[in-house]
Design an enzyme around this catalytic site. Structure first.
Site, PDB file in Angstrom:
ATOM      1  N   GLN A 148      20.459  45.076 -28.069  1.00  0.00           N
ATOM      2  CA  GLN A 148      20.583  44.368 -29.337  1.00  0.00           C
ATOM      3  C   GLN A 148      19.894  43.026 -29.332  1.00  0.00           C
ATOM      4  OE1 GLN A 148      24.986  44.134 -28.673  1.00  0.00           O
ATOM      5  NE2 GLN A 148      24.783  42.147 -29.691  1.00  0.00           N
ATOM      6  N   CYS A 154      26.007  44.369 -32.444  1.00  0.00           N
ATOM      7  CA  CYS A 154      26.656  45.391 -31.615  1.00  0.00           C
ATOM      8  C   CYS A 154      27.282  46.484 -32.469  1.00  0.00           C
ATOM      9  CB  CYS A 154      27.702  44.748 -30.718  1.00  0.00           C
ATOM     10  SG  CYS A 154      28.961  43.805 -31.624  1.00  0.00           S
ATOM     11  N   HIS A 291      33.517  42.703 -29.898  1.00  0.00           N
ATOM     12  CA  HIS A 291      32.272  43.380 -29.525  1.00  0.00           C
ATOM     13  C   HIS A 291      32.412  44.884 -29.725  1.00  0.00           C
ATOM     14  CE1 HIS A 291      28.492  44.034 -27.513  1.00  0.00           C
ATOM     15  NE2 HIS A 291      29.037  44.677 -26.507  1.00  0.00           N
ATOM     16  N   ASN A 311      27.208  50.351 -23.621  1.00  0.00           N
ATOM     17  CA  ASN A 311      27.019  49.045 -24.215  1.00  0.00           C
ATOM     18  C   ASN A 311      25.628  48.970 -24.852  1.00  0.00           C
ATOM     19  OD1 ASN A 311      27.575  46.423 -24.944  1.00  0.00           O
ATOM     20  ND2 ASN A 311      27.774  45.640 -22.868  1.00  0.00           N
TER      21      ASN A 311
END
Length: 349
Positions: A148, A154, A291, A311
């Protein structure tokens, strides 16, 4: 610690002899045997870090403090996970906290109006018998780890990841979707582009627009731009809606993950998460979720159960971009490790 010149020379060469020596999970006593100045330069080169002279001195000191923190952690053999240097090694914990804060769950009037028009979002997920382990990445239903960058998007990566995965499970076709389209085109839904957003609102947009363009036709820029939804070509991965999984319910999340990938929000602004490298993360990490990430499976390592989480910080972070979050830890109570049970949801075809 004083080192004879010849030792420093040899160790400096040793550090520089490897392409990315900073990837080592240093223990504290090993740091004493390393030319940290050379290691810092190698790390900075790997991440294209450029500083003005005064800034470089400041960042080097922060970097040294973080390396010391990492070394002390890795020396403790009771820890279930390891830490190492990564792209965040020149950030203080406060600076990293600001970077990690991309999930925005403010229940403002506009969002309430959008959600009121989404009856699918309140469907109940029936609990069923589930397998002991699941890994949708290993099965080939998860796109490669993305990055990102310097944008609090996110939520967009979590939303595309869940959509990519679950439509691929349903159709057999895995397509990398455009996060940039969500960044540019969902502000009217209540998302705030690089200043944060909600996966559920992103799912609403995907449902209403009949899918997303692929990431090649609508590439990511890590900044807010003009919506190009009408000119980016074919829309892929249409969904019928999304399901909000019951809060504070580990069994419900397991049932959902047994069916496909699930978007979740976690608290990610702690040092344990900032420098996570490998193993099952069992440290207390809070429940102030900030997040968005993606659960792609679950399993057990030794006696430690875990959630496998994708992630969006690139492959230089964690286990090639993944983290194993403790599944049976109780430090955060019913909210789960890092608050993983607070806001799970997933789209369905």
């Amino acid at each position: 610690m004083f080192k004879p010149f010849s030792v420093v020379l040899v160790l400096s060469f040793s550090v520089l002899a490897f392409a990315e020596p900073w990837k080592k999970e240093f223990k504290h006593d090993e740091i004493n045997d390393v030319n940290t100045s050379a290691l810092f330069e190698s790390w900075a080169t790997s991440f294209n870090k450029e500083y003005k002279h005064t800034e470089k001195s400041k960042r080097y000191k922060i970097w040294l403090d973080n390396l010391d923190k990492i070394g002390k952690h890795n020396t403790d053999d009771t820890q279930s996970f390891k830490m190492r240097l990564n792209q965040f090694a020149d950030m203080t914990e406060e600076e990293f906290g600001e970077y990690a804060n991309g999930f925005n769950y403010i229940n403002n009037r506009l969002r309430r109006r959008v959600l009121e028009n989404a009856p699918e979002s309140s469907r109940k997920l029936l609990q069923t018998t589930t397998p002991s382990s699941v890994d949708w990445q290993a099965k080939g239903y998860v796109t490669p780890v993305k990055n990102q960058g310097q944008c609090g998007s996110c939520w967009a990566f979590s939303a595309t990841g869940a959509t990519e995965c679950n439509v691929a499970i349903a159709t057999g076709n895995l397509i990398s979707l455009s996060e940039q389209q969500l960044v540019d085109c969902t502000t009217s839904y209540g998302n705030a582009a690089c200043n944060g957003g909600s996966m559920n609102l992103a799912f609403q947009y995907i449902r209403n627009t009949g899918g997303l363009c692929n990431s090649t036709r609508y590439p990511y820029t890590a900044s807010l731009g003009t919506c190009q939804a009408t000119s980016c070509g074919t829309k892929y991965d249409s969904i019928s809606g999304y399901i909000r999984v019951s809060q504070n319910n580990a069994a419900a999340l397991q049932t959902a993950v047994a069916k496909g990938c699930v978007s979740v929000a976690i608290q990610a602004d702690q040092a344990s998460f900032q420098f996570y490298s490998s193993g099952v993360l069992t440290a207390t990490c809070g429940t102030n979720i900030n997040h968005g990430v993606l659960v792609v499976g679950y399993g057990i390592s030794g006696t430690q159960e875990y959630w496998k989480v994708k992630n969006s910080w690139g492959t230089s972070w964690g286990m090639q971009g993944y983290v194993l979050l403790c599944k049976n830890c109780t430090a955060n109570g019913s909210s789960g490790q890092c608050g993983i049970y607070l806001s799970p949801s997933y789209p369905y075809k």
